[in-house]
Design a protein around this motif. Sequence first.
Motif, short mmCIF file in Angstrom:
data_model
loop_
_atom_site.label_atom_id
_atom_site.label_comp_id
_atom_site.label_asym_id
_atom_site.label_seq_id
_atom_site.Cartn_x
_atom_site.Cartn_y
_atom_site.Cartn_z
N MET B 1 0.85 -1.19 0.00
CA MET B 1 0.00 0.00 0.00
C MET B 1 0.88 1.24 0.00
O MET B 1 1.34 1.68 1.05
N SER B 2 1.12 1.83 -1.17
CA SER B 2 1.92 3.04 -1.20
C SER B 2 1.84 3.68 -2.58
O SER B 2 1.27 3.10 -3.52
N LEU B 3 2.40 4.88 -2.67
CA LEU B 3 2.56 5.54 -3.97
C LEU B 3 4.02 5.35 -4.36
O LEU B 3 4.92 5.71 -3.62
N GLU B 4 4.20 4.75 -5.54
CA GLU B 4 5.57 4.41 -5.93
C GLU B 4 5.92 4.97 -7.29
O GLU B 4 5.21 4.74 -8.27
N ALA B 5 7.04 5.69 -7.36
CA ALA B 5 7.61 6.07 -8.65
C ALA B 5 8.73 5.09 -8.91
O ALA B 5 9.64 4.95 -8.09
N GLN B 6 8.63 4.35 -10.03
CA GLN B 6 9.64 3.33 -10.31
C GLN B 6 10.47 3.73 -11.52
O GLN B 6 9.95 3.85 -12.63
N ARG B 7 11.75 3.98 -11.30
CA ARG B 7 12.72 4.28 -12.35
C ARG B 7 12.16 5.23 -13.42
O ARG B 7 12.17 4.92 -14.60
N LEU B 8 11.72 6.40 -12.99
CA LEU B 8 11.13 7.35 -13.93
C LEU B 8 12.19 8.09 -14.72
O LEU B 8 13.20 8.54 -14.17
N SER B 9 11.97 8.19 -16.02
CA SER B 9 12.82 9.03 -16.87
C SER B 9 11.91 9.98 -17.61
O SER B 9 10.77 9.65 -17.94
N PHE B 10 12.45 11.17 -17.90
CA PHE B 10 11.62 12.17 -18.58
C PHE B 10 12.49 13.20 -19.26
O PHE B 10 13.51 13.62 -18.74
N HIS B 11 12.10 13.57 -20.49
CA HIS B 11 12.70 14.75 -21.12
C HIS B 11 11.60 15.54 -21.79
O HIS B 11 10.61 14.97 -22.27
N TYR B 12 11.76 16.86 -21.80
CA TYR B 12 10.75 17.69 -22.46
C TYR B 12 10.95 17.62 -23.96
O TYR B 12 12.10 17.51 -24.43
N LEU B 26 11.06 6.61 -6.09
CA LEU B 26 10.68 7.22 -4.81
C LEU B 26 9.38 6.57 -4.38
O LEU B 26 8.50 6.36 -5.20
N SER B 27 9.26 6.22 -3.10
CA SER B 27 7.97 5.70 -2.67
C SER B 27 7.53 6.38 -1.39
O SER B 27 8.35 6.79 -0.56
N ILE B 28 6.22 6.54 -1.28
CA ILE B 28 5.62 7.21 -0.12
C ILE B 28 4.54 6.30 0.43
O ILE B 28 3.67 5.85 -0.31
N ALA B 29 4.59 6.02 1.73
CA ALA B 29 3.58 5.19 2.38
C ALA B 29 2.53 6.10 3.01
O ALA B 29 2.81 7.26 3.30
N PRO B 30 1.31 5.58 3.25
CA PRO B 30 0.31 6.40 3.94
C PRO B 30 0.85 6.87 5.29
O PRO B 30 1.52 6.11 5.98
N GLY B 31 0.56 8.10 5.63
CA GLY B 31 1.00 8.63 6.92
C GLY B 31 2.44 9.12 6.92
O GLY B 31 2.88 9.74 7.88
N GLU B 32 3.16 8.86 5.82
CA GLU B 32 4.55 9.29 5.75
C GLU B 32 4.64 10.72 5.23
O GLU B 32 3.84 11.13 4.40
#
Lengths: 311, 200
Positions: B1-12, B26-32
């Motif tokens: 149970m969390s919000l997870e960014a997994q190996r994100l790459s980005f270019h405009y 990056l991952s964020i758990a509830p309450g964190e």
Amino acid sequence: MEPILEVSRLSISFTQYDRGVHQRRLPVIRDLSLTIAPGQVAAVVGSSGSGKSLLAHAILGILPYNAHLEGQLRYRGAPLTPRRMEALRGHEIVLVPQNAGYLDPLMKVGPQIRKGRRDKAARSRSLGVLARYGLGPETEDLYPFELSGGMARRVLISTAVAESPRLVIADEPTPGLDARAAGRILGHFREIADGGAGVLLITHDLELALTIADRVAVFYAGETVEEAAAADFARLERLRHPYTRALWHALPQNGFQSIPGGQPYPGAQPPGCAFAPRCPDARPECGGAVPWRPFQGGMVRCLYPKGGTAV
Amino acid sequence: MSLEAQRLSFHYPRGGHVPVLRSVSLSIAPGERVGLTASSGRGKTTLCKLMSGYERAAGGQVLLDGRPLGTYRGFCPVQLIWQDPAAAVDPLLPLGDTLREAGPADPELLRALHIEQDWLKRYPAELSGGELQRFCIARALQPGLRYLLCDEITAMLDLIGQAQLWEFLLAEAKRRNLGLLIVSHARPLLERLCTRIETL
């Protein structure tokens, strides 16, 4: 030493139309006094939208037509008349504006610093100024949109100091920059002051202002409530005005305490002390006249100030 | 149970294919309460935009409870509060209408945020940055909210306004067990607010 700039009892108000043809006066800055000596950085600190940018515009004589100005401005001992403002601005008195939006978007950096002059002396001077701020000669060939935030800020400083000014007015020079970049930009202003000019730094960021300023004036609801040496802010016991003390307590490293309420709008200030409705020490007298007066090594607008340098 | 960014790459698209983000996780758990700090131009805002669905990553994925964020319908459980509130509201709509676009406005919430009834009829140009920011927060705090991404949201406030706003948000996050991502240049602020601090 003779002060470079003396602002005494400056008030700025705007004429607005309110319901049809009824005009009203909206006071934005009230009773502001400030002195800047050569070699000094004086900071004016207030929250955004508190009207502090108008102080810069008043000194430069570029207020809009519906603004009304009272009080006195003196530059190097003589009154700063509209004619003198026009003659001095851009040469002896310069503005470093907030962002690259103030640059001409269709003109390359080099010609903008040289203000259209094309002689050899102007060229070598513009190169010298850019180099002083760590910008190479290739910068001259860039258009404003090609500059990063930090570069744009340095170009703005370059255009200002190319004329060897005596008074530099910096209006919010650091928003959006990280702590290190902001520190570098502020360091440039400190250098300008150390070179003998006066610097007026207008900002909302008290912490950053304290890193370079000699004197700090704190703005609340269009009025200065305290003017003190920057060193006084290191210790709570030295601060004179309850609002300044509240700011100190609200710093994340000093307790992060808030107080309820917000700053009143221009035109909606209570009579007497504007901070009284939020002040823990307010008394009935605070609804009456509260003069701006010297107190223990600084200036304060409070009937019951505390602290000061004697503590 | 969390919000997870997994190996994100980005270019405009017009950035000459220079990546703004390269394989960032990056991952964020509830309450964190996760603090995020980095120098200017390192892609903090871009990461926020990716994690709240405003931009699509060139590589990697954003998962909410193991499911791609893009597959959620209706009110997005991940909301972004922008640095400049004036750019995040419609200048031609009264703020009451702007609020209602996200769903019915909870009067209790408006009271807690000190939003006055009279402001609902005003246009964005008639309010200060701090007041607009409170509208943006009220709009994001719908019942379906699970994660709140805060991109330098108090940069335009004075110190007292900053402390006020965080006092409210921390209490709300605690009550609803929200996960927060707090982006700021100010280290002392992050140390005060966060359960953990990451550098980009």
